[in-house]
Design an enzyme around this catalytic site. Structure first.
Site, PDB file in Angstrom:
ATOM      1  CE1 TYR A 125      -3.701   2.481   0.602  1.00  0.00           C
ATOM      2  CE2 TYR A 125      -2.415   3.276   2.462  1.00  0.00           C
ATOM      3  CZ  TYR A 125      -3.471   3.421   1.591  1.00  0.00           C
ATOM      4  OH  TYR A 125      -4.294   4.517   1.697  1.00  0.00           O
ATOM      5  CG  ASP A 144       5.853   3.611   0.891  1.00  0.00           C
ATOM      6  OD1 ASP A 144       6.146   4.291   1.892  1.00  0.00           O
ATOM      7  OD2 ASP A 144       4.686   3.447   0.482  1.00  0.00           O
ATOM      8  CE  LYS A 147       1.070   4.967   8.223  1.00  0.00           C
ATOM      9  NZ  LYS A 147       1.031   4.101   7.070  1.00  0.00           N
TER      10      LYS A 147
END
Ligand SMILES: *Cc1c(COP(=O)(O)O)cnc(C)c1O
Length: 428
Positions: free
Chosen positions: A145, A240, A268
């Protein structure tokens, strides 16, 4: 049984004016059923809901809160900064400190651009990769994702997997025409795409440790093979690290596995719980970003002073005050306890761990890619999830999400979690 009177009332009310009652899909508990607790407060390793229930939190805002909720250093930094204004739309000193710190902690990042979410980071870094290579195609992995940008919503993990959506309506076919998908942990599937489209692929983007189909670590040699295959074709390798950055190791997965990607997306943990993302990498590539180069990318709130101070306090904390071995030991103790509890109840599980990230699959088989992840017993997971929640253990409400530890999860929390798991497994 939990008393959920207030949460249930809020959830009902929320559904009148918000799609599904939430601002991000997985929060709605659709795959596990029931009412999501509405949270009133976070405190270290704990969250307290509006009915006063207290939970040991293994979601941690989906990863960012590596120092736990409301860490005193983060709160103090925010208090100090907020009185001086919430946004300037002009350069501020914290951005410079942040760029310096990120380039120190992740040496492949020679220059960095701050954005406001992981979605923005991956979307922008791929625009840059296409601009730099002059190529259009990209490769992503099934079950990885990378946020919700149109061209990345192809067999994506996280909420897309939880809701069982192969693709999303609203994404024009032309938009995903240049997105190729490969199989995670299968370098041959990547090489086959390069053989089919030599000189046409701008980049391979990968979660170096996949965290959005449950936690699936890279098998030995997989990331190295990606490095070799991309380099041979003149394509870029993009990690990522929105989830893994500063979480599987202070220097991210790239430091842990000693692989040098050309570009990296972050999010994050870098924002310490405020809305932040970033992308960076090789200087020669990053210099293409406007205004030093022609690849346009901008943001009204990018480099926001509050976001920067929360991120700085978080990153400095894990760099200077955290013993990574202690975090790791806590994780190993938790895994061993859960393993023994499952064995006692004869429930087959498959566990994974990388640093402060953990996976727990209801599967007899090892889970190494999206196809094997999807074979897990999600119904059994749902019952386990609710048995844990009722005992005050807050896990991600989906089989296709990982779990997270913070520096605030001590022996007490780990032991309570193991005891709860014993009861939960016995109830399955
Ligand atoms: C969470 C996540 C994103 C998206 O970040 P948002 O801040 O939710 O937009 C992208 N990539 C990975 C690996 C993620 O885990």
């Amino acid at each position: 049984m939990l008393n959920q009177t207030q949460s249930a009332a809020l959830f009902q009310k929320a559904q009148q004016t918000m799609p599904g009652g939430v601002n991000s899909p997985v929060r709605a508990f659709q795959s596990v059923g029931g009412t999501p607790p509405f949270i009133a407060k976070g405190e270290g390793a704990y969250m307290i809901d509006v009915d006063g229930n207290r939970y040991i939190d293994y979601v941690l805002s989906w990863g960012p809160l590596i120092r736990g909720h409301a860490h005193p250093a983060v709160v103090a930094a925010l208090r100090e900064a907020v009185g001086r204004g919430t946004s300037y739309g002009a350069p501020n000193p914290y951005e410079v400190e942040m760029a310096q710190l990120v380039t120190e902690m992740m040496p492949t990042i020679e220059m960095v651009r701050m954005v406001n979410s992981g979605t923005e980071a991956t979307m922008s870094v791929l625009r840059l990769a296409r601009a730099f290579t002059g190529r259009d195609k990209i490769i992503k992995f099934k079950g990885n994702y990378h946020g919700h940008a149109d061209f990345l919503l192809v067999e994506a993990g996280s909420g897309v997997a939880t809701l069982g959506l192969p693709n999303s309506p609203g994404v024009p076919a032309a938009t995903v025409a240049h997105t190729l998908s490969a199989i995670y942990n299968d370098a041959d599937s990547v090489q086959a795409l390069f053989d089919q489209f030599p000189g046409e692929i701008a980049a391979v983007i990968v979660e170096p440790v996949a965290g959005n189909m449950g936690l699936v670590p890279p098998q030995p040699g997989f990331l190295q093979a990606l490095r070799t295959i991309t380099a041979n074709d003149g394509a870029l390798l993009i990690f990522d690290e929105v989830m893994t950055g500063f979480r599987v190791h202070p220097g991210g997965a790239q430091t842990l596995y000693n692989i040098q990607p050309d570009l990296t997306a972050l999010g994050k943990v870098i924002g310490g719980g405020l809305p932040v993302g970033a992308y960076g990498g090789r200087r020669d590539i990053m210099q293409m970003v406007a205004p030093s180069g022609s690849m346009y990318q901008a943001g009204t709130l990018s480099g926001n002073p509050l976001a920067m101070v929360a991120g700085l306090a978080t990153l400095r904390g894990i760099r200077d005050e955290t013993t990574w071995d202690d975090l790791h030991t806590a994780g190993i103790k938790l895994d061993a306890g859960i393993k023994a509890a499952a064995a006692k109840a004869s429930i087959p599980i498959y566990q994974t761990r990388v640093g402060t990230m953990q996976g727990l699959f209801f599967s007899e088989q090892p889970v190494t890619n999206y196809a094997t992840a999807k074979q897990c017993d999600t119904e059994r997971f749902g019952r386990f999830f609710h048995a844990m929640l009722a005992q005050g253990i807050y896990l991600a409400p989906s089989q296709f999400e990982g779990g997270f530890l913070s520096t605030e999860h001590g022996d007490t929390e780990i032991e309570r979690t193991i005891a709860a798991a014993e009861k939960a497994f016995a109830m399955l």
